[in-house]
Write an enzyme that holds these catalytic residues in place. Structure first.
Site, PDB file in Angstrom:
ATOM      1  N   SER A 193       0.836  -1.184   0.000  1.00 42.95           N
ATOM      2  CA  SER A 193       0.000   0.000   0.000  1.00 42.95           C
ATOM      3  C   SER A 193       0.884   1.253   0.000  1.00 42.95           C
ATOM      4  O   SER A 193       1.700   1.420  -0.908  1.00 42.95           O
ATOM      5  CB  SER A 193      -0.963  -0.040   1.193  1.00 42.95           C
ATOM      6  N   GLU A 253      -9.008  -5.569  -6.279  1.00 47.59           N
ATOM      7  CA  GLU A 253      -8.696  -4.141  -6.252  1.00 47.59           C
ATOM      8  C   GLU A 253      -9.021  -3.449  -7.568  1.00 47.59           C
ATOM      9  O   GLU A 253      -8.917  -2.218  -7.673  1.00 47.59           O
ATOM     10  CB  GLU A 253      -7.230  -3.930  -5.866  1.00 47.59           C
ATOM     11  N   HIS A 259      -7.407  -5.639  -1.062  1.00 45.67           N
ATOM     12  CA  HIS A 259      -6.255  -4.822  -0.659  1.00 45.67           C
ATOM     13  C   HIS A 259      -5.584  -5.339   0.607  1.00 45.67           C
ATOM     14  O   HIS A 259      -4.362  -5.267   0.736  1.00 45.67           O
ATOM     15  CB  HIS A 259      -6.709  -3.376  -0.453  1.00 45.67           C
TER      16      HIS A 259
END
Length: 264
Positions: free
Chosen positions: A146, A208, A246
């Site tokens: 991330s 995602e 995610h």
């Protein structure tokens, strides 16, 4: 308790920021060149997963292809999996308007400390680890997910000689896309980089694709652009994990990242 694991608190040079450093050492003696090492961001969330993955797979390298390694987790003084301090540590300075809108409408925590955080890794963490463990400086990996994945890409594009393997999981390219694209262009144009000594894994969860930030397409398009460096030796892998989002992508990503970084 995780076997052969220690924890310590380390501070930034200015003494203003504290980090929880977690280190796992293999049971096997180091090879003549030293242990490979993985520097792991957001260690509160994934240190145990990475340690167990490398311990189990590294115990049978002839079967798994994964050799034993030292795992160095860089985390924070919290029991939560993620700390707000990561917003500062993993991002470059940018205008407030560059960041995406926060879902709850509140302001994001302080940002822009990536250069200081990298200096902490290079000037404080690495020397300490290399004093205490026999490390192969030619087999160093950095892993981030991330915003951590964004940080990994920033390091690759600006100081590619610091590590040999870069793992960027679900990188938040949208966070500061314009500046990152400029850094990417400068990186690909460099003639002084030995791309044959660099490995990059870009990974993303299949689910995602639906995220409004465009995180999936950004990661895929980045990998497609960098694939042109294969002729110059770059070892590149793009992986989309079926059925993962995610956060759920992390265990699968860790396993694949260990094989990418520690293959015999």
């Amino acid at each position: 308790m995780i076997p052969r694991t220690v924890e310590k608190i380390m501070c930034s040079r200015d003494g203003k920021r504290e980090y929880r450093i977690m280190v796992a050492k293999p049971a096997a003696e180091p090879p003549p060149s030293g242990y490979p090492v993985i520097y792991l961001l957001d260690a509160n969330s994934v240190f145990g997963t990475m340690e167990e993955t490398v311990r189990v797979q590294g115990g049978r390298p002839e079967k798994t292809g994964v050799v034993p390694a030292v795992i160095v987790g860089i985390g924070y003084l919290t029991e939560a999996p993620f700390a707000s301090a990561r917003y500062y540590d993993f991002t470059m300075p940018s205008a407030v308007t560059e960041a995406p809108a926060r879902p709850n409408g509140a302001a994001w925590p302080e940002q822009g400390g990536a250069e200081s955080f990298l200096a902490f890794i290079e000037e404080t963490v690495k020397p300490e680890i290399e004093r205490e463990y026999t490390i192969d400086r030619g087999r160093q990996t950095i892993f981030g997910h991330s915003l951590g994945g964004l940080f990994v890409l920033q390091v690759l594009f600006t100081q590619p000689g610091l590590f040999q393997s870069y793992i960027a999981g679900s990188p938040s390219i949208h966070w500061n896309k314009r500046n990152l694209l400029e850094a990417e262009r400068n990186f690909t144009a460099r003639s002084d980089v030995d791309f044959g000594k660099i490995g990059l894994m870009v990974a993303i969860g299949e689910l995602e694709k639906s995220h409004k930030s465009g995180i999936y397409d950004n990661a895929k398009e980045l990998a497609e652009r960098l694939s042109g460096l294969a002729d110059r030796g770059l070892r590149l892998q793009f992986k989309s994990f079926e059925g993962e989002g995610h956060v759920s992508v992390l265990p699968a990503l860790v396993s694949r990242a260990a094989r990418f970084a520690l293959s015999m």
